[in-house]
Motif scaffolding. Structure first.
Motif, PDB file in Angstrom:
ATOM      1  N   GLY A 143       0.797  -1.214   0.000  1.00 19.84           N
ATOM      2  CA  GLY A 143       0.000   0.000   0.000  1.00 19.84           C
ATOM      3  C   GLY A 143       0.832   1.267   0.000  1.00 19.84           C
ATOM      4  N   ALA A 144       2.108   1.166   0.341  1.00 25.20           N
ATOM      5  CA  ALA A 144       2.967   2.351   0.360  1.00 25.20           C
ATOM      6  C   ALA A 144       3.425   2.740  -1.044  1.00 25.20           C
ATOM      7  CB  ALA A 144       4.168   2.122   1.270  1.00 25.20           C
ATOM      8  N   CYS A 145       3.865   1.753  -1.838  1.00 33.66           N
ATOM      9  CA  CYS A 145       4.438   2.073  -3.150  1.00 33.66           C
ATOM     10  C   CYS A 145       3.699   1.471  -4.334  1.00 33.66           C
ATOM     11  CB  CYS A 145       5.911   1.655  -3.195  1.00 33.66           C
ATOM     12  SG  CYS A 145       6.192  -0.133  -3.228  1.00 33.66           S
ATOM     13  N   GLY A 146       2.791   0.527  -4.082  1.00 34.86           N
ATOM     14  CA  GLY A 146       2.054  -0.099  -5.175  1.00 34.86           C
ATOM     15  C   GLY A 146       2.762  -1.283  -5.799  1.00 34.86           C
ATOM     16  N   ASN A 147       3.916  -1.658  -5.276  1.00 32.12           N
ATOM     17  CA  ASN A 147       4.640  -2.812  -5.788  1.00 32.12           C
ATOM     18  C   ASN A 147       3.848  -4.087  -5.480  1.00 32.12           C
ATOM     19  OD1 ASN A 147       7.016  -4.083  -6.947  1.00 32.12           O
ATOM     20  ND2 ASN A 147       7.518  -4.755  -4.892  1.00 32.12           N
ATOM     21  N   GLU A 148       3.789  -4.989  -6.466  1.00 33.11           N
ATOM     22  CA  GLU A 148       3.161  -6.287  -6.239  1.00 33.11           C
ATOM     23  C   GLU A 148       4.243  -7.316  -5.961  1.00 33.11           C
ATOM     24  OE1 GLU A 148      -0.741  -7.076  -8.636  1.00 33.11           O
ATOM     25  OE2 GLU A 148       0.763  -6.213  -9.987  1.00 33.11           O
ATOM     26  N   GLN A 155      10.657 -10.341   5.507  1.00 34.71           N
ATOM     27  CA  GLN A 155      11.033  -9.804   6.818  1.00 34.71           C
ATOM     28  C   GLN A 155      10.151  -8.618   7.233  1.00 34.71           C
ATOM     29  OE1 GLN A 155      13.308 -11.436   8.671  1.00 34.71           O
ATOM     30  NE2 GLN A 155      13.577 -12.868   6.998  1.00 34.71           N
ATOM     31  N   SER A 156       8.871  -8.670   6.870  1.00 37.09           N
ATOM     32  CA  SER A 156       7.878  -7.666   7.288  1.00 37.09           C
ATOM     33  C   SER A 156       8.159  -6.255   6.783  1.00 37.09           C
ATOM     34  CB  SER A 156       7.711  -7.668   8.804  1.00 37.09           C
ATOM     35  OG  SER A 156       7.262  -8.925   9.245  1.00 37.09           O
ATOM     36  N   LYS A 157       8.741  -6.165   5.576  1.00 40.85           N
ATOM     37  CA  LYS A 157       8.890  -4.857   4.935  1.00 40.85           C
ATOM     38  C   LYS A 157       8.930  -5.067   3.427  1.00 40.85           C
ATOM     39  CE  LYS A 157      13.902  -4.695   5.286  1.00 40.85           C
ATOM     40  NZ  LYS A 157      15.052  -4.002   5.821  1.00 40.85           N
ATOM     41  N   CYS A 158       8.504  -4.053   2.723  1.00 40.25           N
ATOM     42  CA  CYS A 158       8.490  -4.126   1.266  1.00 40.25           C
ATOM     43  C   CYS A 158       9.920  -4.148   0.739  1.00 40.25           C
ATOM     44  CB  CYS A 158       7.736  -2.920   0.704  1.00 40.25           C
ATOM     45  SG  CYS A 158       7.716  -2.879  -1.110  1.00 40.25           S
ATOM     46  N   PRO A 159      10.255  -5.113  -0.103  1.00 40.25           N
ATOM     47  CA  PRO A 159      11.607  -5.154  -0.658  1.00 40.25           C
ATOM     48  C   PRO A 159      11.862  -4.023  -1.657  1.00 40.25           C
ATOM     49  CG  PRO A 159      10.277  -6.926  -1.566  1.00 40.25           C
ATOM     50  CD  PRO A 159       9.456  -6.259  -0.514  1.00 40.25           C
ATOM     51  N   HIS A 160      10.818  -3.366  -2.116  1.00 39.69           N
ATOM     52  CA  HIS A 160      10.964  -2.275  -3.080  1.00 39.69           C
ATOM     53  C   HIS A 160      11.148  -0.922  -2.396  1.00 39.69           C
ATOM     54  CE1 HIS A 160       9.464   0.599  -6.193  1.00 39.69           C
ATOM     55  NE2 HIS A 160      10.263  -0.139  -6.938  1.00 39.69           N
ATOM     56  N   GLN A 212      10.850  -0.484   1.259  1.00 40.11           N
ATOM     57  CA  GLN A 212      11.249  -0.688   2.654  1.00 40.11           C
ATOM     58  C   GLN A 212      10.170  -0.304   3.679  1.00 40.11           C
ATOM     59  OE1 GLN A 212      14.210  -2.411   3.031  1.00 40.11           O
ATOM     60  NE2 GLN A 212      14.083  -2.340   0.816  1.00 40.11           N
ATOM     61  N   ALA A 213       8.943  -0.019   3.238  1.00 40.91           N
ATOM     62  CA  ALA A 213       7.857   0.288   4.177  1.00 40.91           C
ATOM     63  C   ALA A 213       7.577  -0.939   5.039  1.00 40.91           C
ATOM     64  CB  ALA A 213       6.598   0.704   3.424  1.00 40.91           C
ATOM     65  N   ALA A 214       7.353  -0.716   6.319  1.00 41.21           N
ATOM     66  CA  ALA A 214       7.103  -1.813   7.251  1.00 41.21           C
ATOM     67  C   ALA A 214       5.713  -2.407   7.044  1.00 41.21           C
ATOM     68  CB  ALA A 214       7.239  -1.313   8.685  1.00 41.21           C
ATOM     69  N   PHE A 215       5.647  -3.741   7.108  1.00 43.93           N
ATOM     70  CA  PHE A 215       4.389  -4.475   7.053  1.00 43.93           C
ATOM     71  C   PHE A 215       4.096  -5.032   8.438  1.00 43.93           C
ATOM     72  CE2 PHE A 215       5.428  -5.985   2.463  1.00 43.93           C
ATOM     73  CZ  PHE A 215       5.022  -4.773   1.935  1.00 43.93           C
ATOM     74  N   ASN A 216       2.858  -5.342   8.692  1.00 43.16           N
ATOM     75  CA  ASN A 216       2.452  -5.911   9.965  1.00 43.16           C
ATOM     76  C   ASN A 216       2.907  -7.368  10.051  1.00 43.16           C
ATOM     77  OD1 ASN A 216       1.161  -6.928  12.213  1.00 43.16           O
ATOM     78  ND2 ASN A 216      -0.773  -5.928  11.779  1.00 43.16           N
ATOM     79  N   PRO A 217       3.855  -7.690  10.929  1.00 48.40           N
ATOM     80  CA  PRO A 217       4.293  -9.082  11.045  1.00 48.40           C
ATOM     81  C   PRO A 217       3.183  -9.976  11.592  1.00 48.40           C
ATOM     82  CG  PRO A 217       5.307  -7.745  12.757  1.00 48.40           C
ATOM     83  CD  PRO A 217       4.573  -6.802  11.841  1.00 48.40           C
ATOM     84  N   GLY A 218       2.158  -9.388  12.176  1.00 49.41           N
ATOM     85  CA  GLY A 218       1.030 -10.154  12.693  1.00 49.41           C
ATOM     86  C   GLY A 218       0.204 -10.816  11.610  1.00 49.41           C
ATOM     87  N   CYS A 219       0.382 -10.391  10.357  1.00 48.37           N
ATOM     88  CA  CYS A 219      -0.346 -11.054   9.272  1.00 48.37           C
ATOM     89  C   CYS A 219      -0.023 -12.547   9.248  1.00 48.37           C
ATOM     90  CB  CYS A 219       0.001 -10.432   7.927  1.00 48.37           C
ATOM     91  SG  CYS A 219      -0.713  -8.802   7.675  1.00 48.37           S
TER      92      CYS A 219
END
Length: 108
Positions: free
Chosen positions: A70-75, A85-90, A92-99
Motif C-alpha cells: 500500500g505504500a508504493c504499489g509494488n506487487e 522480513q515484514s517490509k516491502c523489498p521495493h 522498505q515500508a514496514a508491514f504488519n508481522p502479525g499477518c
C-alpha cells in the motif's frame, strides 16, 4: 477503491490499504484472494464483501503476484511476501508481522 493503479475492495479506509478491521500504521498490504483474483485488505473484508467462496493460494502458485504494498504499489509474489522480513523489498515500508497469524486464511 483505486490504490496505486490497483482496485482494492472491502472496507478500505485509505490509500495504503488500511481497512476498518486493521488500521495501524503498519497495516499496509492488500492480498489478492485466490478464489476471486481480487485484492482485499484482509480476510474479514473478503468475508464481508467478497465472492463467498474463499480459497487459499496453493503452494505451487506461490510465484504468482498476490500481495500489494500500500505504500508504493509494488506487487509481490506470495514467496517474496513470505520471505520479506515484514517490509516491502521495493520501498522498505514496514508491514504488519502479525499477518503471519492469519496465514491459513490466505496461503496453503
Amino acid at each position: 477503491m483505486q490504490i496505486k493503479g490497483h482496485t482494492v475492495r472491502g472496507s478500505v479506509l485509505d490509500e495504503e490499504t488500511r481497512c476498518t478491521h486493521y488500521h495501524k500504521e503498519i497495516d499496509r498490504i492488500a492480498i489478492k484472494f485466490y478464489c476471486c483474483q481480487t485484492y482485499y485488505p484482509c480476510f474479514q473484508c473478503h468475508e464481508e464483501h467478497g465472492c463467498g467462496q474463499a480459497s487459499v493460494w496453493p503452494q505451487e502458485q506461490f510465484d504468482e503476484k498476490a500481495i500489494l504494498c500500500g505504500a508504493c504499489g509494488n506487487e509481490l509474489t506470495v514467496n517474496e511476501y513470505l520471505q520479506c522480513q515484514s517490509k516491502c523489498p521495493h520501498c522498505q515500508a514496514a508491514f504488519n508481522p502479525g499477518c503471519s497469524l492469519h496465514r491459513e486464511f490466505y496461503f496453503g
